[in-house]
Design an enzyme around this catalytic site. Structure first.
Site, PDB file in Angstrom:
ATOM      1  N   GLU A  17      49.295  41.865  53.062  1.00 21.27           N
ATOM      2  CA  GLU A  17      50.492  42.619  52.663  1.00 21.27           C
ATOM      3  C   GLU A  17      49.993  43.930  52.090  1.00 21.27           C
ATOM      4  OE1 GLU A  17      53.474  41.925  53.159  1.00 21.27           O
ATOM      5  OE2 GLU A  17      53.592  39.768  53.448  1.00 21.27           O
ATOM      6  N   CYS A  71      55.449  48.464  46.830  1.00 20.26           N
ATOM      7  CA  CYS A  71      55.005  48.784  48.189  1.00 20.26           C
ATOM      8  C   CYS A  71      56.180  49.095  49.110  1.00 20.26           C
ATOM      9  CB  CYS A  71      54.206  47.616  48.719  1.00 20.26           C
ATOM     10  SG  CYS A  71      55.066  46.070  48.478  1.00 20.26           S
ATOM     11  N   GLU A  96      50.681  57.025  51.096  1.00 14.78           N
ATOM     12  CA  GLU A  96      51.328  56.318  49.992  1.00 14.78           C
ATOM     13  C   GLU A  96      50.876  56.923  48.665  1.00 14.78           C
ATOM     14  OE1 GLU A  96      50.079  52.245  49.037  1.00 14.78           O
ATOM     15  OE2 GLU A  96      52.194  51.711  49.126  1.00 14.78           O
ATOM     16  N   LYS A 121      42.545  35.378  42.470  1.00 12.07           N
ATOM     17  CA  LYS A 121      41.849  36.482  41.804  1.00 12.07           C
ATOM     18  C   LYS A 121      42.813  37.653  41.650  1.00 12.07           C
ATOM     19  CE  LYS A 121      39.894  40.116  42.673  1.00 12.07           C
ATOM     20  NZ  LYS A 121      40.332  40.899  41.494  1.00 12.07           N
TER      21      LYS A 121
HETATM   22  P1  NAD Z   1      43.877  47.371  45.600  1.00 14.68           P
HETATM   23  O1  NAD Z   1      43.790  47.286  47.066  1.00 14.68           O
HETATM   24  O2  NAD Z   1      43.037  48.376  44.903  1.00 14.68           O
HETATM   25  O3  NAD Z   1      43.505  45.974  44.922  1.00 14.68           O
HETATM   26  C1  NAD Z   1      44.186  44.776  45.244  1.00 14.68           C
HETATM   27  C2  NAD Z   1      43.307  43.595  44.903  1.00 14.68           C
HETATM   28  O4  NAD Z   1      42.161  43.615  45.750  1.00 14.68           O
HETATM   29  C3  NAD Z   1      42.772  43.562  43.476  1.00 14.68           C
HETATM   30  O5  NAD Z   1      42.763  42.227  43.025  1.00 14.68           O
HETATM   31  C4  NAD Z   1      41.344  44.073  43.642  1.00 14.68           C
HETATM   32  O6  NAD Z   1      40.465  43.641  42.615  1.00 14.68           O
HETATM   33  C5  NAD Z   1      40.958  43.475  44.975  1.00 14.68           C
HETATM   34  N1  NAD Z   1      39.899  44.160  45.700  1.00 14.68           N
HETATM   35  C6  NAD Z   1      39.441  45.427  45.558  1.00 14.68           C
HETATM   36  N2  NAD Z   1      38.471  45.689  46.446  1.00 14.68           N
HETATM   37  C7  NAD Z   1      38.301  44.561  47.175  1.00 14.68           C
HETATM   38  C8  NAD Z   1      37.473  44.202  48.284  1.00 14.68           C
HETATM   39  N3  NAD Z   1      36.615  45.071  48.821  1.00 14.68           N
HETATM   40  N4  NAD Z   1      37.593  42.977  48.810  1.00 14.68           N
HETATM   41  C9  NAD Z   1      38.490  42.087  48.310  1.00 14.68           C
HETATM   42  N5  NAD Z   1      39.293  42.368  47.259  1.00 14.68           N
HETATM   43  C10 NAD Z   1      39.203  43.589  46.702  1.00 14.68           C
HETATM   44  O7  NAD Z   1      45.425  47.586  45.278  1.00 14.68           O
HETATM   45  P2  NAD Z   1      46.100  47.837  43.870  1.00 14.68           P
HETATM   46  O8  NAD Z   1      45.776  49.234  43.436  1.00 14.68           O
HETATM   47  O9  NAD Z   1      45.786  46.710  42.942  1.00 14.68           O
HETATM   48  O10 NAD Z   1      47.664  47.742  44.249  1.00 14.68           O
HETATM   49  C11 NAD Z   1      48.372  48.796  44.808  1.00 14.68           C
HETATM   50  C12 NAD Z   1      48.461  48.682  46.313  1.00 14.68           C
HETATM   51  O11 NAD Z   1      49.003  47.410  46.674  1.00 14.68           O
HETATM   52  C13 NAD Z   1      49.394  49.688  46.946  1.00 14.68           C
HETATM   53  O12 NAD Z   1      48.789  50.253  48.087  1.00 14.68           O
HETATM   54  C14 NAD Z   1      50.613  48.880  47.353  1.00 14.68           C
HETATM   55  O13 NAD Z   1      51.338  49.388  48.424  1.00 14.68           O
HETATM   56  C15 NAD Z   1      50.008  47.567  47.680  1.00 14.68           C
HETATM   57  N6  NAD Z   1      51.009  46.512  47.568  1.00 14.68           N
HETATM   58  C16 NAD Z   1      51.487  45.931  48.725  1.00 14.68           C
HETATM   59  C17 NAD Z   1      52.462  44.966  48.659  1.00 14.68           C
HETATM   60  C18 NAD Z   1      53.013  44.330  49.905  1.00 14.68           C
HETATM   61  O14 NAD Z   1      53.532  43.237  49.816  1.00 14.68           O
HETATM   62  N7  NAD Z   1      52.928  44.950  51.065  1.00 14.68           N
HETATM   63  C19 NAD Z   1      52.937  44.529  47.437  1.00 14.68           C
HETATM   64  C20 NAD Z   1      52.445  45.129  46.289  1.00 14.68           C
HETATM   65  C21 NAD Z   1      51.462  46.106  46.370  1.00 14.68           C
END
Ligand code: NAD
Length: 485
Positions: free
Chosen positions: A257, A291, A390, A181
């Site tokens: 992650e 990230c 962040e 997803k």
């Molecule tokens: P997000 O947490 O808003 O969303 C990530 C995913 O989770 C999306 O697919 C979203 O639809 C889904 N999601 C949202 N709410 C959910 C819930 N309650 N339960 C399950 N899934 C849910 O993050 P984003 O805005 O898409 O991405 C940015 C963030 O990702 C930043 O904080 C960044 O640091 C982090 N990131 C981390 C890494 C890593 O490897 N550590 C890599 C890339 C991005």
């Protein structure tokens, strides 16, 4: 790849429109609609999960290593055949600067599928512990590693191919079945994977399912569903917390992650100009939407002003620019919501007493799309929210340190522990790197990214590792078998 048609879901081996209509995917550089994606609803997710469960429980996919490696190589080759098209799509949908698509935004993770296929073939699936007589009973013991089961892969938008493939690759190589997803902002990058898997590989129905949706709630459903054995999640720390809480009700395994606020440490014996120029480049690549990007720059106190001038001058040269231009380093932010969030942090920085050494707002010459100028904030300390939270934009905070011990103290004084960088004489820089509480560290420009390198975070940056042998083993269970002898 999709022409004028909406991108489909991949459900049980079939490409389908789904039952929820479509939603738009945007070009963040212009704000224009790129096209539409199938908008999955809970009933589509239900079918994906039933198919993944069936493919795991009722076929020999989990036990047929050779076939799995064959399918992964087919998937890699299919992605390579379409790499020109995928490159333009990634630039358009994710706003990724073109130069990054030759590395971590596309070509790197596609090649990594081959590494996971090779690993599956060479992996020691079984270890013979030999005979022993526990409690006087002769036994021959073996340890068997086997797939965890059905994996829910939930991914963000910032490096869509890298993160989708760093989950799908090792999960499938290990013998799991997957429901992917992706984030609502980058559905086409994931849908393209589904189309190529269905049309150009022998992956059996149900082994890989791709469910695009505008509804974050589908992610939440995956974390709670009893048919899922393991949730592999990349995203924000706040959502990671929700994932772990929800998964706890069924005690399923979680692999997280999450976010970061990594430090770039310049020691007093470093080449200040070279190190600060590099910090500027690293900090605003892909508009800071990575990230592991080092967004806190720590420099010797007596050279603070000099460092600020070098970084500000470099940032001014770095953009922002059109992501399709191969010289661009800093492109747009993914969405209006993300731009608004970053602007909120810029206002906070001023309220906390910060000063913009450069940038600080939207570029005046880019009225369309979602842009923020590369920005350097000075005058703050590490206890400000600007330095602790962040931002996920092209925004660096410059902090002063009073020597190596102080730099280590400041770097580690963070709720996160994802990555870091140290510049200085090799012995001192390596000694500082050894003391950082983070999952990865770059010393004097070294690059840790690679298929064989485990990546992940300490503290609130995550649980577990992605990539490398450790990343593969996240997707395995361990079984001990003892036979009376
Ligand atoms: P997000 O947490 O808003 O969303 C990530 C995913 O989770 C999306 O697919 C979203 O639809 C889904 N999601 C949202 N709410 C959910 C819930 N309650 N339960 C399950 N899934 C849910 O993050 P984003 O805005 O898409 O991405 C940015 C963030 O990702 C930043 O904080 C960044 O640091 C982090 N990131 C981390 C890494 C890593 O490897 N550590 C890599 C890339 C991005």
């Amino acid at each position: 790849m999709f022409g004028n048609a909406p991108s489909p879901l991949l459900l049980d081996g079939r490409l389908e429109p789904g039952s929820g209509g479509v939603f738009d995917t945007l070009d963040p550089a212009t704000g224009e609609v790129v096209g539409q994606a199938a908008d999955a609803r809970p009933e589509d997710l239900d079918r994906a999960l039933a198919a993944a469960r069936r493919a795991f429980d009722e076929t020999d996919w989990p036990s047929d290593v050779k076939f799995r490696a064959h399918c992964l190589r087919q998937l890699r080759d299919a992605l390579r055949r379409h790499s020109d098209e995928l490159r333009e799509l990634t630039i358009r949908e994710a706003g990724a600067p073109r130069f990054l698509t030759f590395g971590a935004q596309l070509d790197g993770p596609v090649a990594d599928l081959g590494w996971f296929a090779d690993l599956a073939e060479s992996y020691a699936w079984e270890t013979d512990l030999g005979r022993a007589e526990p409690m006087g009973m002769a036994s021959h013991r073996r340890i068997v590693r086997e797939a965890a089961g059905v994996v829910a892969a939930i991914t963000p938008w910032n490096f869509p191919h890298q993160i989708n493939l760093a989950k799908v690759g090792p999960a499938l190589a290990a013998g799991n079945t997957v429901v992917l997803k992706p984030a609502p902002d980058t559905p086409w990058c994931a849908a393209a994977l589904g189309v190529l898997a269905a049309e150009e590989t022998d992956l059996p129905p149900g082994v890989l399912n791709v469910v695009t949706s505008s509804d974050h709630g589908l992610g939440a459903l995956l974390t709670a569903d009893e048919r899922v054995d393991l949730v592999s999640f990349t995203g924000s720390t706040a959502t990671g917390r929700a994932v772990m809480t929800s998964a706890a009700t069924t005690l399923k395994r979680v692999f997280l992650e999450l976010g970061g606020k990594s430090a770039f440490i310049v020691l007093d014996d470093a080449d200040l100009r070279a190190a600060c120029s590099y910090a500027a480049f690293a900090g605003v690549t892909h508009a800071g939407q990575g990230c592991a990007i080092t967004t806190r720059v720590l420099v010797p106190r007596d050279r603070y002003d000099e460092a600020a001038a070098i970084i500000a001058k470099t940032l001014a040269r770095l953009g922002p620019g059109d992501p399709s231009d191969d010289r661009t380093v800093c492109g747009p932010l993914i969405s209006a919501a993300q731009r608004d969030r970053v602007e909120g942090y810029l206002r906070l920085a001023v309220a906390e007493g910060g000063v913009f050494a450069c940038g600080g707002g939207r570029p005046p010459d880019r009225p369309d799309g979602f842009w923020i100028e590369p920005t350097l904030i000075t005058g703050l300390t590490n206890d400000s929210r600007t330095a602790r939270e962040e931002i996920f934009g092209p925004v660096l905070v410059l902090l002063a340190h009073d020597g190596d011990d102080d730099a280590v103290r400041i770097a580690n004084d963070s709720p996160f522990g994802l990555s870091g960088a140290v510049h200085g004489s090799p012995d001192r820089a390596n000694a500082v790197a050894a003391r950082l509480r983070t999952g990865t560290v770059s010393v004097n420009g070294g690059v840790w990214y690679g298929a064989d390198v485990p990546f992940g975070g300490y503290k609130q940056s995550g649980i577990g590792r992605e990539m490398g042998v450790a990343g593969f083993e996240e997707y395995l269970e361990t079984k001990a078998i003892a036979e009376g002898a």
